[in-house]
Write an enzyme that holds these catalytic residues in place. Structure first.
Site, PDB file in Angstrom:
ATOM      1  CG  ASP A  64      -6.289  12.510  81.456  1.00  7.10           C
ATOM      2  OD1 ASP A  64      -5.426  12.816  80.599  1.00  7.10           O
ATOM      3  OD2 ASP A  64      -7.456  12.193  81.173  1.00  7.10           O
ATOM      4  CG  ASN A  91       7.111   7.377  77.443  1.00  9.52           C
ATOM      5  OD1 ASN A  91       7.584   6.731  76.513  1.00  9.52           O
ATOM      6  ND2 ASN A  91       6.218   6.847  78.287  1.00  9.52           N
ATOM      7  CE1 TYR A 155       1.761   6.433  67.940  1.00 14.57           C
ATOM      8  CE2 TYR A 155       2.722   5.388  65.997  1.00 14.57           C
ATOM      9  CZ  TYR A 155       2.810   5.760  67.324  1.00 14.57           C
ATOM     10  OH  TYR A 155       3.943   5.459  68.044  1.00 14.57           O
ATOM     11  CB  ALA A 157      -0.468  12.853  61.287  1.00 13.81           C
ATOM     12  CE  LYS A 159       4.159   8.920  69.167  1.00 13.47           C
ATOM     13  NZ  LYS A 159       4.451   9.413  70.529  1.00 13.47           N
TER      14      LYS A 159
HETATM   15  N1  LIG Z   1       5.981   0.414  71.926  1.00 13.43           N
HETATM   16  C1  LIG Z   1       6.203   0.740  70.690  1.00 13.43           C
HETATM   17  O1  LIG Z   1       6.264  -0.109  69.809  1.00 13.43           O
HETATM   18  C2  LIG Z   1       6.411   2.177  70.326  1.00 13.43           C
HETATM   19  C3  LIG Z   1       6.966   2.460  69.085  1.00 13.43           C
HETATM   20  C4  LIG Z   1       7.155   3.787  68.736  1.00 13.43           C
HETATM   21  C5  LIG Z   1       6.805   4.781  69.601  1.00 13.43           C
HETATM   22  N2  LIG Z   1       6.259   4.483  70.801  1.00 13.43           N
HETATM   23  C6  LIG Z   1       5.899   5.594  71.684  1.00 13.43           C
HETATM   24  O2  LIG Z   1       6.502   5.399  72.934  1.00 13.43           O
HETATM   25  C7  LIG Z   1       5.725   6.025  73.953  1.00 13.43           C
HETATM   26  C8  LIG Z   1       5.490   5.039  75.088  1.00 13.43           C
HETATM   27  O3  LIG Z   1       4.698   4.006  74.605  1.00 13.43           O
HETATM   28  P1  LIG Z   1       4.754   2.505  75.125  1.00 13.43           P
HETATM   29  O4  LIG Z   1       4.924   1.681  73.952  1.00 13.43           O
HETATM   30  O5  LIG Z   1       5.681   2.358  76.258  1.00 13.43           O
HETATM   31  O6  LIG Z   1       3.203   2.350  75.512  1.00 13.43           O
HETATM   32  P2  LIG Z   1       2.378   2.031  76.814  1.00 13.43           P
HETATM   33  O7  LIG Z   1       2.971   0.875  77.535  1.00 13.43           O
HETATM   34  O8  LIG Z   1       0.970   1.963  76.345  1.00 13.43           O
HETATM   35  O9  LIG Z   1       2.595   3.329  77.685  1.00 13.43           O
HETATM   36  C9  LIG Z   1       1.866   4.500  77.535  1.00 13.43           C
HETATM   37  C10 LIG Z   1       1.791   5.137  78.909  1.00 13.43           C
HETATM   38  O10 LIG Z   1       1.163   6.418  78.802  1.00 13.43           O
HETATM   39  C11 LIG Z   1       0.265   6.571  79.889  1.00 13.43           C
HETATM   40  N3  LIG Z   1      -0.817   7.446  79.469  1.00 13.43           N
HETATM   41  C12 LIG Z   1      -1.703   7.234  78.455  1.00 13.43           C
HETATM   42  N4  LIG Z   1      -2.582   8.236  78.413  1.00 13.43           N
HETATM   43  C13 LIG Z   1      -2.264   9.100  79.406  1.00 13.43           C
HETATM   44  C14 LIG Z   1      -2.818  10.309  79.876  1.00 13.43           C
HETATM   45  N5  LIG Z   1      -3.900  10.856  79.294  1.00 13.43           N
HETATM   46  N6  LIG Z   1      -2.243  10.924  80.940  1.00 13.43           N
HETATM   47  C15 LIG Z   1      -1.163  10.384  81.549  1.00 13.43           C
HETATM   48  N7  LIG Z   1      -0.571   9.245  81.133  1.00 13.43           N
HETATM   49  C16 LIG Z   1      -1.135   8.600  80.079  1.00 13.43           C
HETATM   50  C17 LIG Z   1      -0.234   5.165  80.195  1.00 13.43           C
HETATM   51  O11 LIG Z   1      -0.582   5.004  81.558  1.00 13.43           O
HETATM   52  P3  LIG Z   1      -2.108   5.143  82.060  1.00 13.43           P
HETATM   53  O12 LIG Z   1      -2.934   4.319  81.143  1.00 13.43           O
HETATM   54  O13 LIG Z   1      -2.077   4.664  83.468  1.00 13.43           O
HETATM   55  O14 LIG Z   1      -2.408   6.614  81.969  1.00 13.43           O
HETATM   56  C18 LIG Z   1       0.977   4.316  79.879  1.00 13.43           C
HETATM   57  O15 LIG Z   1       1.763   4.087  81.049  1.00 13.43           O
HETATM   58  C19 LIG Z   1       4.460   6.527  73.263  1.00 13.43           C
HETATM   59  O16 LIG Z   1       4.578   7.904  72.969  1.00 13.43           O
HETATM   60  C20 LIG Z   1       4.424   5.705  71.988  1.00 13.43           C
HETATM   61  O17 LIG Z   1       3.720   6.350  70.949  1.00 13.43           O
HETATM   62  C21 LIG Z   1       6.052   3.199  71.185  1.00 13.43           C
END
Ligand SMILES: NC(=O)c1ccc[n+]([C@@H]2O[C@H](COP(=O)([O-])OP(=O)(O)OC[C@H]3O[C@@H](n4cnc5c(N)ncnc54)[C@H](OP(=O)(O)O)[C@@H]3O)[C@@H](O)[C@H]2O)c1
Length: 254
Positions: A64, A91, A155, A157, A159
């Site tokens: 974590d 990420n 959120y 903010a 970013k």
């Molecule tokens: N998907 C979109 O539409 C989108 C758009 C803009 C930006 N983003 C950004 O892209 C990034 C990746 O997001 P995603 O969309 O791929 O989301 P996701 O599938 O929810 O992935 C987030 C990952 O972060 C891990 N995580 C969460 N809390 C954690 C912690 N405390 N310690 C370690 N790992 C942690 C989660 O795994 P565990 O739960 O196993 O820890 C999960 O694998 C994020 O920063 C998000 O804000 C996404």
């Protein structure tokens, strides 16, 4: 995506947080296919193991990243294993639907801890190693890091904060040859919406509304974002730093 090893990042060492799903998973696989050794980090072992099973270059580490001492331990794990660190991909992140009327101190603190403080402490822990190898940081922002998001202002903010950290660190570290950039994805298929706690019907409606607003007419695939993270992490990208690259099907222009 081809299974062929491009060798662009041969023998480079990278850390990818949130590697068990979505953009992080696609990034870990793309970096490994480009020849890097990748430490994929997340809290849950099972999704990380599934990512690691995709390529022998990926090693899973459950942590974590918001826990005390975790950023240092994550960096140390990569250095202990491979003797160096060339790229940190910040990420892991979370989103939260939280209108001002529902704003809650604990949720604000949680978003800041994961989206801002943990990437900062990971970058801090990585710094001596990045300086030693003229390495790089790629942060993951969002289109909503630089445009308003009513109903999820905190959120957006967090970013916006990661974008300012990106620019400031880029200048701070330029003299050391350490490049710092960010990718700002638009709506991309991942677990993020499902993990937001919203009912399935609401999630489906959000996805449809987003697709309708995106000029290219659809949400992105994680691989379409990962490819740009790999480009920015590539040591051949020698003259780009402090940039926020928006990858969102044109949403930013609307
Ligand atoms: N998907 C979109 O539409 C989108 C758009 C803009 C930006 N983003 C950004 O892209 C990034 C990746 O997001 P995603 O969309 O791929 O989301 P996701 O599938 O929810 O992935 C987030 C990952 O972060 C891990 N995580 C969460 N809390 C954690 C912690 N405390 N310690 C370690 N790992 C942690 C989660 O795994 P565990 O739960 O196993 O820890 C999960 O694998 C994020 O920063 C998000 O804000 C996404």
């Amino acid at each position: 995506m081809t299974d062929q090893h491009t060798g662009r990042l041969k023998d480079q060492v990278a850390i990818v947080t949130g590697a068990g799903s979505g953009i992080g998973r696609a990034t870990a696989i793309a970096l490994a296919r480009a020849g890097a050794h990748v430490l994929g980090v997340g809290r849950r072992a099972e999704p990380l193991d599934r990512t690691a099973a995709e390529h022998p270059g990926i090693v899973a580490l459950t942590a974590d990243i918001t826990a005390g001492g975790a950023p240092q331990a994550v960096v140390q794990a990569a250095v202990d294993r491979w003797g160096r660190l060339d790229a940190l991909v910040n990420n892991a992140g979370a989103t939260a639907v939280m209108p001002l009327a529902d704003t809650d101190a604990e949720r604000v603190a949680g978003l800041l801890a994961l989206n801002v403080t943990a990437p900062s402490l990971l970058a801090h822990a990585a710094l001596p190693h990045l300086r030693a190898g003229r390495g790089t940081i790629v942060n993951v922002s969002s289109t909503f890091g630089h445009r308003p998001l009513p109903g999820a202002a905190h959120y957006a903010a967090t970013k916006a904060a990661i974008e300012q950290l990106t620019r400031s660190w880029a200048l701070e570290l330029a003299a050391d040859g350490v490049r710092v950039n960010a990718v700002a994805p638009g709506p991309t298929e991942s677990e993020a919406l499902a993990a937001s706690g919203l009912p399935d019907t609401v999630v489906e409606q959000i996805k449809q509304d987003e697709s309708a607003r995106i000029p290219l007419g659809r949400r992105g695939a994680p691989e379409e974002v990962a490819a740009w993270i790999v480009h920015l992490a590539d040591p051949a990208a020698t003259w780009i730093t402090g940039q926020i690259l928006t990858v969102d099907g044109g949403l930013e222009l609307t």
